[in-house]
Write an enzyme that holds these catalytic residues in place. Sequence first.
Site, PDB file in Angstrom:
ATOM      1  N   LYS A   1     -10.683   6.723   2.120  1.00  0.00           N
ATOM      2  CA  LYS A   1     -10.965   5.311   1.840  1.00  0.00           C
ATOM      3  C   LYS A   1     -12.437   4.926   1.951  1.00  0.00           C
ATOM      4  CE  LYS A   1      -6.312   3.505   2.271  1.00  0.00           C
ATOM      5  NZ  LYS A   1      -5.529   4.717   2.510  1.00  0.00           N
TER       6      LYS A   1
ATOM      7  N   GLU B   1      -1.937   4.858  13.559  1.00  0.00           N
ATOM      8  CA  GLU B   1      -1.749   6.124  12.847  1.00  0.00           C
ATOM      9  C   GLU B   1      -2.097   7.301  13.753  1.00  0.00           C
ATOM     10  OE1 GLU B   1      -3.818   6.463   9.100  1.00  0.00           O
ATOM     11  OE2 GLU B   1      -2.580   8.186   8.498  1.00  0.00           O
TER      12      GLU B   1
ATOM     13  N   PHE C   1       1.372  -3.253   4.615  1.00  0.00           N
ATOM     14  CA  PHE C   1       1.749  -4.554   5.169  1.00  0.00           C
ATOM     15  C   PHE C   1       3.213  -4.771   4.835  1.00  0.00           C
ATOM     16  CE2 PHE C   1      -2.764  -6.492   4.994  1.00  0.00           C
ATOM     17  CZ  PHE C   1      -2.956  -6.234   6.340  1.00  0.00           C
TER      18      PHE C   1
ATOM     19  N   HIS D   1      -3.760   7.684   6.038  1.00  0.00           N
ATOM     20  CA  HIS D   1      -3.875   6.339   5.465  1.00  0.00           C
ATOM     21  C   HIS D   1      -5.251   5.793   5.860  1.00  0.00           C
ATOM     22  CE1 HIS D   1      -2.548   2.709   3.636  1.00  0.00           C
ATOM     23  NE2 HIS D   1      -2.588   2.007   4.745  1.00  0.00           N
TER      24      HIS D   1
ATOM     25  N   CYS E   1       0.807  -1.228   0.000  1.00  0.00           N
ATOM     26  CA  CYS E   1       0.000   0.000   0.000  1.00  0.00           C
ATOM     27  C   CYS E   1       0.837   1.272   0.000  1.00  0.00           C
ATOM     28  CB  CYS E   1      -0.957  -0.027   1.186  1.00  0.00           C
ATOM     29  SG  CYS E   1      -1.873  -1.566   1.228  1.00  0.00           S
TER      30      CYS E   1
ATOM     31  N   HIS F   1     -10.002   1.025  -0.373  1.00  0.00           N
ATOM     32  CA  HIS F   1      -8.551   0.966  -0.237  1.00  0.00           C
ATOM     33  C   HIS F   1      -8.009   0.474  -1.579  1.00  0.00           C
ATOM     34  CE1 HIS F   1      -4.587   0.673   1.015  1.00  0.00           C
ATOM     35  NE2 HIS F   1      -4.706   0.092   2.180  1.00  0.00           N
TER      36      HIS F   1
END
Lengths: 106, 402
Positions: free
Chosen positions: B325, B304, B389, B293, B161, B330
């Site tokens: 998002k 975050e 990730f 994010h 991502c 996403h």
Amino acid sequence: MTDEDTRGPAPTTWPQLDDPDMIERIIKVIVEEGKVERDKIAPEATLQTLGLESIEVVMVLMGLEEEFDTYIPMSSDLSEARNLSELISVIVASMQSEPAAPTSGG
Amino acid sequence: MRKVAITGMGAISAAGIGVDALWLAARDGVSAVGPLDITRGQSLRVRVAASVKDFDPASHAPADVMRRCDRFTQFAHVAAAEAIAQSGLGADEIAGPRTAAIIGTGIGGMNTLDDGCFDFYSGVKRVDPLSVPKLIPSAATSHISITHRITGPCFSVTSACSSASQSIGIAAMLIRSGAIDRAVVGGSEACITAATLRAWEMMRVLSPDVCRPFSAGRTGIVIGEGAGVFVLEAEDLALARGAKVLARLAGYGTTSDARDIIQPDVDGAANAMSAALADAGLAPAAIGYVNAHGTGTVLNDINEAAALRQVFGEGVGELPVSSSKPVIGHTLGAAGALELAITVRALEAQVVPAHINFKAPDAKCPLNLPTAGPQAHRFEAALSNSFAFGGINAALIVSRPE
């Protein structure tokens, strides 16, 4: 948990469910998939007292999804459940809140 | 040192084709999430996604060209065409060895891979003879290089991502270094296939209904798809040719947690933001908006929020933060680009985009979220975060042109 908890004390009994057999079915999955001794299962039990590692929790959730043909997302409620009674309440709620699946569109 | 200007932007997302459609949906919080509609997906339990609907590749390029492209390359083609057109660069200016093409992707040609594997394992012997060049993660970059005769550095960045944000960041560094003068950069993703979604289901980070970043009762992400592409140029060259500068790409920071393949890390995320601030030569107080994010997963949002507090201190209470998002899903390897395009438009319009689907505050995510709708706001610089990730973090800062 060090942050304020406004939820009151954690429950010490099993949640009251419309289908009383559901608790036993869930417990059976936890025992089998999580490799937990049946005697250790209690409303106040925690993942720690049951010795459940994260991979075993995943196996339990997979087992529950297959048993009940449902999907259980890792929600903030699930992650904050303080004991087995709360965990089962969240799991049952998440099964019941599942939106109606579109039947077309393959 | 050379400054880096953004002179063109292009987008395709569930909100539609073009940056205008993306911006309007993100600004007003009009979610493009809808019922899942894919082949072979009957057994899936999660039935929602933010898909690009009614996409006709042949209306954007000759059909024989598009047939040789996976969906993620087709998306990149559309977004790149819009970005290059907006930049005003002529075909002979964008061509040549002083231009780079860098399109990030998390997976690459997942639809091609999925179709090919399905056919082959089903006993079909004639799989698509172009399977390999279609599915390679560098296919979108190569396609853009070929289409626009870009002969400088061309490669794809893949960091889940963070792929798009790192692509944009590395291109800015190449321009500053003098290695190139301009770049066509961004990210593209198209991996809404049945088997992919099943894999996401097994991680239990997919929401069965609604993405609610930083909210109590959040249940995870909704998968999206699309592409975002920018034209970056050395600012002096852009000004010399009379180009309109949309924003300056002022700062880039990237770090790796070096800890866990899934669990995010507060220090890793915070250090990426701090590195971007240092790169831009800005104090935290200079940032007037953060496009988070904000995935809507339990772990990302707590992490975050803590990282933002670590970087911005008590000032985080005043700093508007929103996530796009819930609107476009996403988009994984495209997320950093689509969300930077929203951030640039927010900066231009001096508006903080809405933060939707919020149910109730989560004590672990104490942020200033514009849940009542878009807000007029005066600010000179904005930050866009991407955390992946694998623990790879990237932060980009844009500032208003001088």
